[in-house]
Motif scaffolding. Structure first.
Motif, PDB file in Angstrom:
ATOM      1  N   THR A 132       0.824  -1.202   0.000  1.00  0.00           N
ATOM      2  CA  THR A 132       0.000   0.000   0.000  1.00  0.00           C
ATOM      3  C   THR A 132       0.859   1.253   0.000  1.00  0.00           C
ATOM      4  N   ALA A 133       2.012   1.223   0.656  1.00  0.00           N
ATOM      5  CA  ALA A 133       2.891   2.388   0.665  1.00  0.00           C
ATOM      6  C   ALA A 133       3.442   2.630  -0.735  1.00  0.00           C
ATOM      7  N   ILE A 134       3.761   1.592  -1.462  1.00  0.00           N
ATOM      8  CA  ILE A 134       4.260   1.736  -2.826  1.00  0.00           C
ATOM      9  C   ILE A 134       3.151   2.274  -3.714  1.00  0.00           C
ATOM     10  N   ARG A 135       1.961   1.779  -3.542  1.00  0.00           N
ATOM     11  CA  ARG A 135       0.835   2.216  -4.368  1.00  0.00           C
ATOM     12  C   ARG A 135       0.511   3.684  -4.092  1.00  0.00           C
ATOM     13  N   GLN A 136       0.579   4.109  -2.856  1.00  0.00           N
ATOM     14  CA  GLN A 136       0.260   5.492  -2.516  1.00  0.00           C
ATOM     15  C   GLN A 136       1.338   6.447  -2.980  1.00  0.00           C
ATOM     16  N   SER A 137       2.565   6.002  -3.062  1.00  0.00           N
ATOM     17  CA  SER A 137       3.646   6.893  -3.444  1.00  0.00           C
ATOM     18  C   SER A 137       3.746   7.074  -4.953  1.00  0.00           C
ATOM     19  N   SER A 138       2.927   6.380  -5.751  1.00  0.00           N
ATOM     20  CA  SER A 138       3.040   6.492  -7.200  1.00  0.00           C
ATOM     21  C   SER A 138       2.523   7.830  -7.711  1.00  0.00           C
ATOM     22  N   GLY A 139       1.666   8.508  -6.989  1.00  0.00           N
ATOM     23  CA  GLY A 139       1.210   9.817  -7.394  1.00  0.00           C
ATOM     24  C   GLY A 139      -0.151   9.829  -8.049  1.00  0.00           C
ATOM     25  N   HIS A 140      -0.604   8.737  -8.618  1.00  0.00           N
ATOM     26  CA  HIS A 140      -1.928   8.696  -9.227  1.00  0.00           C
ATOM     27  C   HIS A 140      -2.514   7.302  -9.086  1.00  0.00           C
ATOM     28  N   GLU A 141      -3.827   7.256  -9.123  1.00  0.00           N
ATOM     29  CA  GLU A 141      -4.514   5.967  -9.019  1.00  0.00           C
ATOM     30  C   GLU A 141      -4.428   5.226 -10.337  1.00  0.00           C
ATOM     31  N   MET A 142      -4.165   3.952 -10.275  1.00  0.00           N
ATOM     32  CA  MET A 142      -4.133   3.135 -11.482  1.00  0.00           C
ATOM     33  C   MET A 142      -5.387   2.287 -11.514  1.00  0.00           C
ATOM     34  N   LYS A 143      -6.029   2.233 -12.658  1.00  0.00           N
ATOM     35  CA  LYS A 143      -7.191   1.388 -12.836  1.00  0.00           C
ATOM     36  C   LYS A 143      -6.781   0.157 -13.637  1.00  0.00           C
ATOM     37  N   PRO A 144      -7.577  -0.888 -13.638  1.00  0.00           N
ATOM     38  CA  PRO A 144      -7.223  -2.082 -14.402  1.00  0.00           C
ATOM     39  C   PRO A 144      -7.063  -1.749 -15.884  1.00  0.00           C
ATOM     40  N   GLY A 145      -5.969  -2.205 -16.466  1.00  0.00           N
ATOM     41  CA  GLY A 145      -5.707  -1.976 -17.876  1.00  0.00           C
ATOM     42  C   GLY A 145      -4.762  -0.821 -18.143  1.00  0.00           C
ATOM     43  N   ASP A 146      -4.354  -0.076 -17.124  1.00  0.00           N
ATOM     44  CA  ASP A 146      -3.449   1.050 -17.338  1.00  0.00           C
ATOM     45  C   ASP A 146      -2.042   0.619 -17.723  1.00  0.00           C
ATOM     46  N   ASN A 147      -1.660  -0.594 -17.399  1.00  0.00           N
ATOM     47  CA  ASN A 147      -0.308  -1.054 -17.700  1.00  0.00           C
ATOM     48  C   ASN A 147      -0.243  -1.882 -18.980  1.00  0.00           C
ATOM     49  N   LEU A 148      -1.282  -1.860 -19.801  1.00  0.00           N
ATOM     50  CA  LEU A 148      -1.293  -2.601 -21.057  1.00  0.00           C
ATOM     51  C   LEU A 148      -0.756  -1.728 -22.188  1.00  0.00           C
ATOM     52  N   PRO A 149      -0.175  -2.330 -23.228  1.00  0.00           N
ATOM     53  CA  PRO A 149       0.365  -1.523 -24.334  1.00  0.00           C
ATOM     54  C   PRO A 149      -0.712  -1.036 -25.304  1.00  0.00           C
ATOM     55  N   PHE A 150      -1.973  -1.258 -25.018  1.00  0.00           N
ATOM     56  CA  PHE A 150      -3.063  -0.773 -25.858  1.00  0.00           C
ATOM     57  C   PHE A 150      -4.178  -0.274 -24.958  1.00  0.00           C
ATOM     58  N   SER A 151      -5.046   0.557 -25.510  1.00  0.00           N
ATOM     59  CA  SER A 151      -6.119   1.166 -24.733  1.00  0.00           C
ATOM     60  C   SER A 151      -7.352   0.274 -24.718  1.00  0.00           C
ATOM     61  N   LEU A 152      -8.038   0.267 -23.590  1.00  0.00           N
ATOM     62  CA  LEU A 152      -9.272  -0.496 -23.473  1.00  0.00           C
ATOM     63  C   LEU A 152     -10.500   0.407 -23.583  1.00  0.00           C
ATOM     64  N   ASP A 153     -10.292   1.690 -23.845  1.00  0.00           N
ATOM     65  CA  ASP A 153     -11.388   2.641 -23.862  1.00  0.00           C
ATOM     66  C   ASP A 153     -12.275   2.514 -25.104  1.00  0.00           C
ATOM     67  N   ASN A 154     -11.688   2.252 -26.267  1.00  0.00           N
ATOM     68  CA  ASN A 154     -12.443   2.164 -27.505  1.00  0.00           C
ATOM     69  C   ASN A 154     -12.638   0.690 -27.881  1.00  0.00           C
ATOM     70  N   PRO A 155     -13.849   0.142 -27.774  1.00  0.00           N
ATOM     71  CA  PRO A 155     -14.051  -1.282 -28.036  1.00  0.00           C
ATOM     72  C   PRO A 155     -13.841  -1.660 -29.501  1.00  0.00           C
ATOM     73  N   TYR A 156     -14.100  -0.745 -30.431  1.00  0.00           N
ATOM     74  CA  TYR A 156     -13.916  -1.052 -31.854  1.00  0.00           C
ATOM     75  C   TYR A 156     -12.433  -1.158 -32.208  1.00  0.00           C
ATOM     76  N   LYS A 157     -11.645  -0.253 -31.655  1.00  0.00           N
ATOM     77  CA  LYS A 157     -10.200  -0.297 -31.883  1.00  0.00           C
ATOM     78  C   LYS A 157      -9.599  -1.543 -31.243  1.00  0.00           C
ATOM     79  N   LEU A 158     -10.086  -1.894 -30.053  1.00  0.00           N
ATOM     80  CA  LEU A 158      -9.615  -3.094 -29.365  1.00  0.00           C
ATOM     81  C   LEU A 158      -9.949  -4.350 -30.176  1.00  0.00           C
ATOM     82  N   THR A 159     -11.162  -4.389 -30.745  1.00  0.00           N
ATOM     83  CA  THR A 159     -11.561  -5.526 -31.577  1.00  0.00           C
ATOM     84  C   THR A 159     -10.674  -5.627 -32.812  1.00  0.00           C
TER      85      THR A 159
END
Length: 74
Positions: free
Chosen positions: A22-49
């Motif tokens: 938790t100390a490492i997670r808090q010191s990163s400066g921003h909240e990470m959501k699932p999928g933030d560490n992937l080399p592609f975006s999960l926001d656009n479903p058509y692009k992902l497809t």
């Protein structure tokens, strides 16, 4: 004999504290959501497809293209 060595090791590491997850997670400066560490975006479903189709389609299609090339070459 092994017990004495483990007790000595325990005394040496008694004052050492490791950073918690938790100390490492808090010191990163921003909240990470699932999928933030992937080399592609999960926001656009058509692009992902499209990316998934190109990725898996190329892997499945290459053997067929190689066989076609060999048959046409002969």
């Amino acid at each position: 004999m092994l017990g004495a060595a483990s007790r000595a090791g325990g005394r040496l590491l008694r004052g050492v504290s490791l950073p918690t997850r938790t100390a490492i997670r808090q010191s990163s400066g921003h909240e990470m959501k699932p999928g933030d560490n992937l080399p592609f975006s999960l926001d656009n479903p058509y692009k992902l497809t499209l990316y998934f189709t190109l990725f898996f389609g190329s892997g499945i299609g290459i053997p067929f293209l190689a066989v076609r090339h060999q048959l046409l070459k002969a």
